[in-house]
Design an enzyme around this catalytic site. Sequence first.
Site, PDB file in Angstrom:
ATOM      1  N   GLU A   1      60.054  19.566  64.874  1.00 51.43           N
ATOM      2  CA  GLU A   1      58.738  20.055  65.261  1.00 51.43           C
ATOM      3  C   GLU A   1      58.831  21.153  66.328  1.00 51.43           C
ATOM      4  O   GLU A   1      58.018  22.074  66.375  1.00 51.43           O
ATOM      5  CB  GLU A   1      57.948  18.867  65.800  1.00 51.43           C
TER       6      GLU A   1
ATOM      7  N   ASP B   1      53.723   6.100  63.586  1.00 53.68           N
ATOM      8  CA  ASP B   1      54.081   7.023  62.499  1.00 53.68           C
ATOM      9  C   ASP B   1      55.265   6.459  61.715  1.00 53.68           C
ATOM     10  O   ASP B   1      56.201   7.186  61.370  1.00 53.68           O
ATOM     11  CB  ASP B   1      54.402   8.413  63.071  1.00 53.68           C
TER      12      ASP B   1
END
Length: 938
Positions: free
Chosen positions: A615, A730
Amino acid sequence: MFVSQVSFPDNITYKHCVVIQLHVCVCLQWEEVSIMDEKNIPIRTYQVCNVLEPNQNNWLRTDWIPRSGAQRVYVEVKFTLRDCNSLPGVTGTCKETFNLYYHESNEDRESYIKESSFIKVDTVAADESFTQVDVGDRIMKLNTEVRDVKVMMRKGFYLAFQDVGACIALVSVRVFFKTCPLTIRNLATFPDTVTGADTSSLVEVRGSCVNQSEEREEPKMYCGADGEWLVPIGGCLCNPGYQEKGGTCKACSVGFYKAKSSDAGCSKCPPHSHSLRDGATVCDCHSGFFRADSDPPSMACTQPPSGPQQLISVVNETSVVLEWAPPRRLGGRSDTSYSLECLICQTGSHSQTGSKALLCLPCGSDVLFSPDQTGLKSTRVVVSELRAHTHYTFIVHARNGVSQASGAGAAQSVSVTVTTNQAAPSPVSSILVTDVTRHSLSLSWQQPDRPNGVILEYEVKFYEKDQKERSYRIMRTFSRSVDVTALNPLTVYVFHVRARTAAGYGEFSSPFEFATNSDPFPLIGEGVNSAFLLLSVSGVGILLLISAAVFIISRRRSKYSKTKQDSEEEKHLNPGVKIYVDPFTYEDPDQAIHEFAKEIDVSSIHIERVIGMGEFGDVCSGRLRVQGKREIYVAIKSLKAGYSDKQRRDFLSEASIMGQFDHPNIIRLEGVVTRCKPLMIITEYMENGSLDAFLRKHDGQFTVIQLVGMLRGIASGMKYLSDMSYVHRDLAARNILVNSNLVCKVSDFGLSRVLEDDPEVAYTTRIPIRWTAPEAITYRKFTSASDVWSYGIVMWEVVSYGERPYWDMNNQDVIKAIEEGYRLPAPMDCPVVLHQLMLDCWERERAERPTFSQILNMLDKLIRNPGTLRRTGGDRPTATLLESELGSEVCVSVLPEVCVPVSSVCEWLRSIGLERYGDTLAAAGYTSLDSLLALTHQ
Ligand code: ACK
């Protein structure tokens, strides 16, 4: 007087005449004389010339002449006659005529026939006579006279010539009869036919068809007295493969054919066909071309159509509109029709090959096709009554008259796969009254046949029958029964019930009428469900049974929640458990990082290659050599240049979280580089990368035990995290890393802070809907129980080898479907126990979900007893059914470790040893588990 026989010449032939051989045998006063004819050829004659004496009566008779079937014979006489005037001295006695007679007889050798037996035919006069003077110039004047005689009575006849005083010489007598000669008319053969007896008679003759022909209409003709054929009627036609030529039927030559008996000639073979032999009745199609049974032989051979084109589907709730364009090639025909195949599908992987496939079964008969499913001429069909949230494959086949003959029907098709949306429930089919009083009615009903989701409530509309719908009342209830009170006594009421799901209200049921009592005491009315009567008769036994069921079911229902409480209590009792500290509670993020992560000197890191994109920047693999330790492989996440403060904090927060964990199934943090740029997070290296990609790459290659082993590792890591009160938020196969020993480790600890930082934005943009529990989606209730939901999805991902949960459904549809009770079906070859565990993880009530500790226990037991993994959902053909449609499967096993779902009342009774009550319950209308669960004390 008899004279010897003399033969007359018989060599003259007449058209259509048969000449009878003629002999003269009896002569009286007649003399046989040889003379010269006109060409000086000597001929024999019979002469008489007694002109000087009166009263002459001289007879000349022939032999017996056979009739030979004739009915009328013709007698042609050639003679010469002397003119009386030219004879000197004859007075009165001389004649210039003679008489012709006949006599019919069967006797061919009559020696004497009386004069009176003869019948006179005629007196014959000469057209021309001659005188003595003429003799020098012309030898004689020959007369020819023909008379006809009807001879029908005997086999033959005699002729006789009577002279009454003439000077006459008979030169020849010919006797003949007439026939109509053999002839062919209208392809029928008519034989040589003797004419009739009278001059006006017609003989009817039937013809026979010539070779290779058949009768069209009976062939007939009439043979006239003159030997001419008259009035042909009917006739024959050449057989198939033959045509008329010169009154016969000749075979069609190569390249031609004739299919029918007809007047027509042979035709050239139609396009795409040929005939290789004479006499073809039909031409054979060229290879690749065909003729349908109904095609006439004159039609060209044709081909099946190519597939329909441009199939478009438009899904409208549980209906699909399918439209397509006609095939590009129609094969030379105009009878293209379409049929629709409907398949209900789910994705699964093949147990042996592991390959992914869409597994489909034919749709049930409840699906409706408008205008039709087969024999369609139009290119549009509306398919309705489909199940909600279900994959369907529709195959449109194009066919024409030769598709079957060509055997290629299946090839000419086009297909489309669609997923239906939500739909309102179908109407309630019947309403029963269970109790009636003066002022109240108790009603009950069954769930609609197609609930199309979880039924949220029922609406009951009712009104007095007399009032019609002018004024009505509405009641709403969550159960399938209602007590309607404050009614008027002895009044008929009309009731309608409808159900509501997340998709809205379904249609109202048809009207049901019930009347209130006049009796002040409650009684059981006509419409009472006999179940209650039966149940009351069954008495204590059934009550016990139901109590047992309720007890067992409620035990099972509260199984996980109870143990969850236990584990929570355990946590309280165990104050030594380490609790995770949120790095965001630190004001200075660097303080947190240095508390939980080790600073690594960048010189001890050797970066080798980029393995992915994180990310915040590249993810690389490399080696780490820390002094005093052996070199290890590591993954290096770096923060790309130009980052903001917030990004720096977010990046390092993952390390701060990870650094607090120490578990074989949690990715291990080796350390961080914060003192020089780029900033780095160093973790252990996981050779096989992320789990989802790894499984997709090795689709179908693992045993169930290996898969369960992986799941066990993840569950163990998650138990560790939940014990530390860390909520991952997640959890997904993409965030599990796999090393070379197939050990799975939980990674990616970045989501929680992202959500908390900017809840509004994060909520809509970052939440992994497919993996997230409904309460977390709806009101952001993230707990270990919501992680358990995600774990269930990971289980599904693992068993389906990396399939995308809910396939290509969009997020909104997934949310709706889950809300309506839809749950992912068992992946291909998924052991039933594993799917049941998934379903448990997906309980709507989070307290009902198992804890990670329970999951871990369950998986350990499965691994210890691999036999329990043997039963797969393969034997359940309707695995794609919505669970809500199946009726929630009730797990009744009293053994907590392996729950066996049951699907029928019988199965359930059997499983608790009370099958003897099966008939009683069935007779009372309790045929489904749902209906049983709806039983009240009443
Ligand atoms: O599926 P992958 O190969 O596994 O691609 C992603 C990529 O980096 C971006 O996250 C891989 N990756 C992340 N951490 C590690 C690690 N510790 N060991 C091996 N690969 C890793 C991940």
